[in-house]
Design an enzyme around this catalytic site. Structure first.
Site, mmCIF file in Angstrom:
data_model
loop_
_atom_site.group_PDB
_atom_site.id
_atom_site.type_symbol
_atom_site.label_atom_id
_atom_site.label_comp_id
_atom_site.label_asym_id
_atom_site.label_seq_id
_atom_site.Cartn_x
_atom_site.Cartn_y
_atom_site.Cartn_z
ATOM 1 N N HIS A 39 0.813 -1.217 0.000
ATOM 2 C CA HIS A 39 0.000 0.000 0.000
ATOM 3 C C HIS A 39 0.848 1.269 0.000
ATOM 4 C CE1 HIS A 39 -3.681 -2.243 0.520
ATOM 5 N NE2 HIS A 39 -3.227 -2.826 1.620
ATOM 6 N N GLU A 143 -6.094 -11.170 7.657
ATOM 7 C CA GLU A 143 -6.932 -10.031 7.298
ATOM 8 C C GLU A 143 -8.161 -10.407 6.482
ATOM 9 O OE1 GLU A 143 -4.447 -7.354 5.024
ATOM 10 O OE2 GLU A 143 -3.396 -9.015 4.070
ATOM 11 N N ASP A 169 -8.316 -4.296 6.901
ATOM 12 C CA ASP A 169 -8.845 -5.179 5.856
ATOM 13 C C ASP A 169 -9.867 -6.154 6.413
ATOM 14 O OD1 ASP A 169 -7.661 -4.805 3.118
ATOM 15 O OD2 ASP A 169 -5.821 -4.821 4.276
#
Length: 251
Positions: A39, A143, A169
């Site tokens: 990310h 997640e 998440d």
């Protein structure tokens, strides 16, 4: 006499492509930094410099790869990373595949080529395998709903160093984004923690239980629940929040 509580390991997530930021976090005393290629804005051109910036500190440079990709893992480790953080692992088989990518044969299938990375650890190229190769860590992010459903089997996979509960998440997938007090989210956390405790009692797991904890209250609550490692924040969010606070002083 009661044994002293084990030291909780700390880390920060680096999303800014900057060796300066990474070095500052390492020098601040973090046990690890997670260089985020999933990310974050970090490409291969910044990876080596950020890993190298932790040299001379106790801080271990880990890399969160964008996916379970052998080429990404190989590059990160050969640049000198101390280990890999794998996202979106759903099953024990996927977890075992992650372990294999971080280990040399016969245990795994990592290719040998630390032509650059050996210097981060102050060893010769010839000594890297014996002195560093066996210390690489494999951390798994938990997640997804599937990961929670398979958590007992994932815990049993040999070679995992830490299982990290990733709340953002997980909450999104459970349909309660940002609502960490949602019954569904709390039930998933309870299932994760119950599997951890069961593995510890059975003495079948050497896996550290870790999670994101970005406030003092969250850290204290996680410590009370037996978490051994905590991710304390994201560099870009820490910078932004500090800047907003400072601006607020003159409003």
């Amino acid at each position: 006499m009661a044994e002293p509580a084990p030291k909780i390991r700390t880390s920060f997530i680096c999303t800014i492509p900057s060796a300066v930021v990474t070095q500052a976090l390492a020098q601040a005393g973090a046990d690890a930094v997670v260089i985020d290629q999933e990310h974050g804005a970090i490409g291969p051109e910044h990876l080596h410099a950020m890993i190298a910036a932790t040299a001379g500190t106790k801080c271990r440079p880990l890399v969160r790869v964008g996916k379970r990709d052998e080429a990404m893992v190989k590059l990160a480790l050969d640049m000198g990373a101390a280990g890999i953080v794998f996202p979106l692992v759903n099953t024990a088989q996927e977890a075992a595949d992650c372990v294999a990518m971080t280990c040399y044969p016969p245990r795994g299938r990592r290719g040998f080529g630390p032509f650059i990375g050996h210097s981060r650890w102050g060893v010769s190229f010839e000594d890297y395998l014996s002195k560093v190769g066996g210390t690489v860590v494999c951390n798994i992010l938990i997640e997804t709903r599937s990961a929670i459903d398979n958590i007992e089997k994932i815990f049993a996979v040999e070679g995992i160093s830490a299982l990290i509960l990733a709340p953002f998440d997980l909450a999104v997938e459970l349909g309660c984004p940002g609502r960490f007090d949602s019954p569904d989210f709390l039930a998933a956390v309870e299932q994760f923690e119950r599997a951890t405790d069961a593995a510890k009692v059975a003495k079948v797991a050497k896996v550290a239980k870790s999670r994101v904890a970005m406030t003092e209250q969250q850290v204290q609550a996680a410590a009370a629940r037996g978490y051994a490692a905590m991710m304390l924040g994201f560099d870009v969010m820490m910078l932004k929040n500090s800047a907003a606070t400072a601006i607020g002083w003159i409003k």
